[in-house]
Design a protein around this motif. Structure first.
Motif, mmCIF file in Angstrom:
data_model
loop_
_atom_site.group_PDB
_atom_site.id
_atom_site.type_symbol
_atom_site.label_atom_id
_atom_site.label_comp_id
_atom_site.label_asym_id
_atom_site.label_seq_id
_atom_site.Cartn_x
_atom_site.Cartn_y
_atom_site.Cartn_z
ATOM 1 N N GLN A 1 10.216 9.905 -2.576
ATOM 2 C CA GLN A 1 9.570 9.806 -3.743
ATOM 3 C C GLN A 1 10.583 10.781 -5.334
ATOM 4 O O GLN A 1 9.979 11.871 -4.694
ATOM 5 C CB GLN A 1 8.373 9.356 -3.143
ATOM 6 C CG GLN A 1 7.399 8.847 -4.688
ATOM 7 C CD GLN A 1 6.444 10.125 -5.235
ATOM 8 O OE1 GLN A 1 5.926 10.875 -4.384
ATOM 9 N NE2 GLN A 1 6.350 9.672 -6.871
ATOM 10 N N SER B 1 0.968 -1.442 -0.034
ATOM 11 C CA SER B 1 -0.461 0.302 -0.022
ATOM 12 C C SER B 1 0.145 1.376 -0.498
ATOM 13 O O SER B 1 2.347 1.055 0.032
ATOM 14 C CB SER B 1 -0.473 0.054 1.045
ATOM 15 O OG SER B 1 0.507 -0.392 2.085
ATOM 16 N N GLN B 2 0.412 2.276 -0.444
ATOM 17 C CA GLN B 2 1.372 3.892 -0.637
ATOM 18 C C GLN B 2 1.374 3.978 1.512
ATOM 19 O O GLN B 2 0.844 3.507 1.754
ATOM 20 C CB GLN B 2 0.253 4.758 -0.997
ATOM 21 C CG GLN B 2 0.478 4.569 -2.747
ATOM 22 C CD GLN B 2 -0.862 5.318 -3.548
ATOM 23 O OE1 GLN B 2 -1.158 6.500 -2.359
ATOM 24 N NE2 GLN B 2 -1.060 5.206 -4.394
ATOM 25 N N ASN C 1 7.693 5.684 -6.812
ATOM 26 C CA ASN C 1 6.583 6.075 -6.559
ATOM 27 C C ASN C 1 6.656 5.526 -5.185
ATOM 28 O O ASN C 1 7.898 5.763 -4.667
ATOM 29 C CB ASN C 1 5.909 5.179 -7.073
ATOM 30 C CG ASN C 1 5.886 3.530 -7.468
ATOM 31 O OD1 ASN C 1 6.358 2.937 -5.998
ATOM 32 N ND2 ASN C 1 6.347 2.669 -8.336
ATOM 33 N N LEU C 2 5.209 5.848 -4.796
ATOM 34 C CA LEU C 2 5.311 5.735 -2.939
ATOM 35 C C LEU C 2 5.466 3.914 -2.331
ATOM 36 O O LEU C 2 4.845 4.136 -2.044
ATOM 37 C CB LEU C 2 3.412 5.683 -2.727
ATOM 38 C CG LEU C 2 3.442 7.607 -3.557
ATOM 39 C CD1 LEU C 2 1.940 8.471 -3.018
ATOM 40 C CD2 LEU C 2 4.919 8.384 -2.838
ATOM 41 N N THR C 3 5.139 2.972 -3.537
ATOM 42 C CA THR C 3 5.124 1.691 -2.949
ATOM 43 C C THR C 3 6.433 0.908 -3.304
ATOM 44 O O THR C 3 6.467 -0.399 -3.079
ATOM 45 C CB THR C 3 4.096 0.622 -3.379
ATOM 46 O OG1 THR C 3 3.811 0.663 -4.813
ATOM 47 C CG2 THR C 3 2.843 2.086 -3.179
#
Lengths: 111, 113
Positions: free
Chosen positions: B51, B27-28, B72-74
């Motif tokens: 990020q 999940s982010q 990215n955020l993950t």
């Protein structure tokens, strides 16, 4: 600066209680407690925030003395599953989201 | 909570080579971090993976030795470059899922010969 944990190690019989302390020389925003078993990742237990106290588990609780910059983790009626190394992670003023971890306290629970 | 996975789980490498470790969160997360842990020792923060921008390194760690990406955020990667036996350690990725919880991946056990 790394917080100091005490004791470094403790051995208990199942059902006994334990207290683990974490002290910092700097003002703290929060204290996080983790347990790590051999060969595994640290597992988050609970967080103590400035201005409050949070209890994460039924028989595991913690306190946070902001003035003394200390936190204590209390394990009551210890179970075999409580064995592992406990780390406190401290978060400085401003709440910058990074933790500095203590050196760890190794807890051994014997039947 | 979040589930964090790392690849590889362990590796044995030759001196002078490089290894890239991948970290994937299910999940982010707002923040991602890389730690190093010697067996039986505490966790030492290497850097904060930002990020879309350069990572923020802690004292004693430099980008040339530990380049980090976070596209990215993950997802994030940590490369251990030009390895020496002193780099043998467990490398852990963590994510701050907010507001106040940080979760760790299972770690990558690196041995440099």
């Amino acid at each position: 600066q790394q917080p100091v944990q005490s004791p470094q190690a403790v051995i208990l019989r199942e059902g006994e209680d334990a207290v683990i302390n974490c002290s910092s020389s700097k003002a703290l925003y929060s204290v996080h407690w983790y347990r790590q078993k051999h060969g595994e990742a640290p597992v988050f237990l609970m967080i103590l925030l400035k201005g409050g106290e949070q209890k994460g588990h039924e028989k595991i609780s913690a306190s946070f003395n902001e003035k003394k910059q200390q936190s204590s983790l209390y394990l009551t009626a210890s179970q075999l599953s409580y064995s592992g190394t406990y780390f406190c992670g401290t978060q400085g003023p401003g709440g910058a989201q990074k933790l500095v971890f203590g050196q760890g306290t190794r807890l051994t629970i014997n039947p | 909570s979040a589930v964090i996975s790392q690849k590889p789980s362990r590796d044995i490498c030759q001196r002078g080579t490089s290894l890239t470790i991948q970290c994937q969160v299910d999940s982010q997360v707002t923040m991602m971090f890389w730690y190093r842990q010697q067996p039986g020792q505490s966790l030492t923060l290497i850097a904060t993976a930002n990020q879309g921008s350069e990572a923020t390194y802690e004292s004693g760690f430099v980008i040339d030795k530990f380049p980090i990406s976070r596209p990215n955020l993950t997802f994030s990667t940590l490369t251990v470059s030009n390895m020496s036996p002193e780099d043998s350690s467990i490398y852990l990725c963590s994510g701050w899922t907010g507001p106040n919880e940080q979760f760790f991946g299972p770690g990558t056990r690196l041995t440099v010969l």
